[in-house]
Design a protein around this motif. Structure first.
Motif, PDB file in Angstrom:
ATOM      1  N   TYR A  86       2.246  -2.659  16.377  1.00 15.70           N
ATOM      2  CA  TYR A  86       2.564  -3.508  15.242  1.00 15.70           C
ATOM      3  C   TYR A  86       1.453  -4.518  14.970  1.00 15.70           C
ATOM      4  O   TYR A  86       1.083  -4.753  13.814  1.00 15.70           O
ATOM      5  CB  TYR A  86       3.900  -4.227  15.453  1.00 15.70           C
ATOM      6  N   ILE A  87       0.926  -5.114  16.004  1.00 18.65           N
ATOM      7  CA  ILE A  87      -0.172  -6.075  15.839  1.00 18.65           C
ATOM      8  C   ILE A  87      -1.390  -5.383  15.239  1.00 18.65           C
ATOM      9  O   ILE A  87      -2.015  -5.886  14.299  1.00 18.65           O
ATOM     10  CB  ILE A  87      -0.529  -6.732  17.194  1.00 18.65           C
ATOM     11  N   TRP A  88      -1.726  -4.200  15.767  1.00 23.44           N
ATOM     12  CA  TRP A  88      -2.898  -3.453  15.285  1.00 23.44           C
ATOM     13  C   TRP A  88      -2.703  -2.982  13.845  1.00 23.44           C
ATOM     14  O   TRP A  88      -3.612  -3.093  13.019  1.00 23.44           O
ATOM     15  CB  TRP A  88      -3.173  -2.284  16.226  1.00 23.44           C
ATOM     16  N   GLU A  89      -1.518  -2.450  13.535  1.00 25.57           N
ATOM     17  CA  GLU A  89      -1.254  -1.972  12.185  1.00 25.57           C
ATOM     18  C   GLU A  89      -1.315  -3.124  11.189  1.00 25.57           C
ATOM     19  O   GLU A  89      -1.893  -2.989  10.098  1.00 25.57           O
ATOM     20  CB  GLU A  89       0.105  -1.267  12.114  1.00 25.57           C
ATOM     21  N   ALA A 101      -8.222  -1.251   0.231  1.00 27.79           N
ATOM     22  CA  ALA A 101      -8.379   0.042   0.909  1.00 27.79           C
ATOM     23  C   ALA A 101      -7.248   0.359   1.869  1.00 27.79           C
ATOM     24  O   ALA A 101      -7.330   1.339   2.601  1.00 27.79           O
ATOM     25  CB  ALA A 101      -9.718   0.053   1.657  1.00 27.79           C
ATOM     26  N   CYS A 102      -6.192  -0.450   1.887  1.00 28.33           N
ATOM     27  CA  CYS A 102      -5.081  -0.190   2.807  1.00 28.33           C
ATOM     28  C   CYS A 102      -4.283   1.012   2.299  1.00 28.33           C
ATOM     29  O   CYS A 102      -3.735   0.980   1.193  1.00 28.33           O
ATOM     30  CB  CYS A 102      -4.173  -1.403   2.920  1.00 28.33           C
ATOM     31  N   PRO A 103      -4.235   2.085   3.101  1.00 31.14           N
ATOM     32  CA  PRO A 103      -3.585   3.304   2.616  1.00 31.14           C
ATOM     33  C   PRO A 103      -2.062   3.309   2.721  1.00 31.14           C
ATOM     34  O   PRO A 103      -1.428   4.258   2.280  1.00 31.14           O
ATOM     35  CB  PRO A 103      -4.188   4.394   3.501  1.00 31.14           C
ATOM     36  N   TRP A 104      -1.448   2.300   3.306  1.00 31.96           N
ATOM     37  CA  TRP A 104       0.007   2.290   3.422  1.00 31.96           C
ATOM     38  C   TRP A 104       0.577   1.039   2.778  1.00 31.96           C
ATOM     39  O   TRP A 104      -0.079   0.012   2.668  1.00 31.96           O
ATOM     40  CB  TRP A 104       0.451   2.401   4.888  1.00 31.96           C
ATOM     41  N   ASP A 105       1.821   1.165   2.369  1.00 25.92           N
ATOM     42  CA  ASP A 105       2.550   0.049   1.769  1.00 25.92           C
ATOM     43  C   ASP A 105       4.031   0.233   2.086  1.00 25.92           C
ATOM     44  O   ASP A 105       4.662   1.170   1.616  1.00 25.92           O
ATOM     45  CB  ASP A 105       2.331   0.015   0.259  1.00 25.92           C
ATOM     46  N   ASP A 112      10.374  -4.985   6.022  1.00 28.49           N
ATOM     47  CA  ASP A 112       8.911  -5.000   6.049  1.00 28.49           C
ATOM     48  C   ASP A 112       8.400  -6.432   6.132  1.00 28.49           C
ATOM     49  O   ASP A 112       9.125  -7.392   5.843  1.00 28.49           O
ATOM     50  CB  ASP A 112       8.348  -4.318   4.801  1.00 28.49           C
ATOM     51  N   PHE A 113       7.169  -6.583   6.546  1.00 27.73           N
ATOM     52  CA  PHE A 113       6.493  -7.869   6.528  1.00 27.73           C
ATOM     53  C   PHE A 113       5.189  -7.693   5.757  1.00 27.73           C
ATOM     54  O   PHE A 113       4.293  -6.962   6.206  1.00 27.73           O
ATOM     55  CB  PHE A 113       6.223  -8.388   7.943  1.00 27.73           C
ATOM     56  N   MET A 114       5.132  -8.299   4.593  1.00 22.27           N
ATOM     57  CA  MET A 114       3.971  -8.245   3.705  1.00 22.27           C
ATOM     58  C   MET A 114       3.598  -6.815   3.319  1.00 22.27           C
ATOM     59  O   MET A 114       2.461  -6.553   2.928  1.00 22.27           O
ATOM     60  CB  MET A 114       2.764  -8.956   4.340  1.00 22.27           C
ATOM     61  N   GLY A 115       4.510  -5.882   3.474  1.00 21.88           N
ATOM     62  CA  GLY A 115       4.237  -4.492   3.133  1.00 21.88           C
ATOM     63  C   GLY A 115       3.311  -3.796   4.121  1.00 21.88           C
ATOM     64  O   GLY A 115       2.986  -2.628   3.948  1.00 21.88           O
ATOM     65  N   LEU A 116       2.914  -4.495   5.183  1.00 16.81           N
ATOM     66  CA  LEU A 116       1.947  -3.952   6.137  1.00 16.81           C
ATOM     67  C   LEU A 116       2.592  -3.352   7.376  1.00 16.81           C
ATOM     68  O   LEU A 116       2.005  -2.476   8.013  1.00 16.81           O
ATOM     69  CB  LEU A 116       0.941  -5.030   6.547  1.00 16.81           C
ATOM     70  N   VAL A 117       3.765  -3.812   7.744  1.00 15.30           N
ATOM     71  CA  VAL A 117       4.516  -3.258   8.877  1.00 15.30           C
ATOM     72  C   VAL A 117       5.988  -3.262   8.495  1.00 15.30           C
ATOM     73  O   VAL A 117       6.406  -4.005   7.611  1.00 15.30           O
ATOM     74  CB  VAL A 117       4.309  -4.058  10.196  1.00 15.30           C
ATOM     75  N   THR A 118       6.758  -2.424   9.176  1.00 12.76           N
ATOM     76  CA  THR A 118       8.197  -2.392   8.939  1.00 12.76           C
ATOM     77  C   THR A 118       8.922  -2.122  10.252  1.00 12.76           C
ATOM     78  O   THR A 118       8.486  -1.294  11.053  1.00 12.76           O
ATOM     79  CB  THR A 118       8.576  -1.347   7.874  1.00 12.76           C
ATOM     80  N   LEU A 119      10.009  -2.827  10.449  1.00 11.77           N
ATOM     81  CA  LEU A 119      10.803  -2.633  11.664  1.00 11.77           C
ATOM     82  C   LEU A 119      11.495  -1.273  11.687  1.00 11.77           C
ATOM     83  O   LEU A 119      11.890  -0.802  12.747  1.00 11.77           O
ATOM     84  CB  LEU A 119      11.837  -3.744  11.807  1.00 11.77           C
ATOM     85  N   GLU A 120      11.639  -0.632  10.529  1.00  9.87           N
ATOM     86  CA  GLU A 120      12.255   0.694  10.496  1.00  9.87           C
ATOM     87  C   GLU A 120      11.469   1.715  11.319  1.00  9.87           C
ATOM     88  O   GLU A 120      12.013   2.735  11.716  1.00  9.87           O
ATOM     89  CB  GLU A 120      12.385   1.207   9.056  1.00  9.87           C
ATOM     90  N   TYR A 121      10.210   1.449  11.578  1.00  9.13           N
ATOM     91  CA  TYR A 121       9.379   2.381  12.349  1.00  9.13           C
ATOM     92  C   TYR A 121       9.319   2.035  13.839  1.00  9.13           C
ATOM     93  O   TYR A 121       8.558   2.647  14.583  1.00  9.13           O
ATOM     94  CB  TYR A 121       7.951   2.414  11.792  1.00  9.13           C
ATOM     95  N   ALA A 122      10.121   1.085  14.288  1.00  5.63           N
ATOM     96  CA  ALA A 122      10.065   0.673  15.700  1.00  5.63           C
ATOM     97  C   ALA A 122      10.375   1.833  16.647  1.00  5.63           C
ATOM     98  O   ALA A 122       9.652   2.045  17.630  1.00  5.63           O
ATOM     99  CB  ALA A 122      11.012  -0.493  15.956  1.00  5.63           C
TER     100      ALA A 122
END
Length: 168
Positions: A86-89, A101-105, A112-122
């Motif tokens: 999560y920190i790296w992503e 250039a961020c390929p994910w949203d 989600d947090f700022m569209g950069l990470v999401t707890l759904e992927y934990a």
């Protein structure tokens, strides 16, 4: 005559980790597209940035594994790896976003947090960290490079002793 074999270089391991992450990203997005949209074409996608992101992240996970393996059980290690992911992503996404250039949203996700990470992927990240440690890192660290071996020719040596290949 003893032929020494060397562990893979850091760059070689980084390359294997990068290719592994890249492949898994394509497969995950293809599976996700099938589950969400029932798309039988399985269009897996990623970005070239995934090579750097996964290669570097898994190389860092390798260092973490070597440090943590005798200190914590597998569950605790995978929790630590998931936190690292999560920190790296988030960090790589934030940097890439500065260059558009961020390929994910993940903005469409509930947690989600700022569209950069999401707890759904934990849970998927936790499972991925288990696979990475148990299959990818452990097996990659076992690989050896034999400078004297000829490509395409099987070596007659099959007995290993103290990091050496026994040859006749």
């Amino acid at each position: 005559m003893m032929t020494t074999v060397e562990p893979l270089s850091t760059l070689s391991r980084w390359y294997l980790y990068a290719i592994h992450g890249y492949f898994c990203e394509v497969m995950f997005t293809a599976a996700w597209e099938f589950v969400v949209n029932f798309n039988w074409k399985f269009p897996g996608v990623t970005s070239v940035w995934a090579l750097f992101i996964y290669g570097t992240s898994i190389l860092i996970l390798e260092k973490m594994y070597l440090y943590l393996k005798d200190k914590y059980n597998i569950f605790a290690r995978c929790l630590i790896y998931t936190l690292w992911t999560y920190i790296w992503e988030f960090t790589t996404g934030l940097v890439l976003r500065q260059f558009n250039a961020c390929p994910w949203d993940y903005s469409q996700f509930d947690f989600d947090f700022m569209g950069l990470v999401t707890l759904e992927y934990a849970i998927p990240w936790f499972c991925a960290s288990l696979i990475v440690e148990q299959l990818v890192i452990r097996n990659t660290l076992r690989l050896r490079y034999d400078e004297r071996a000829e490509p395409g020719i099987a070596t007659t040596a099959a007995v290993y002793a103290n990091g050496h290949i026994k040859t006749n």
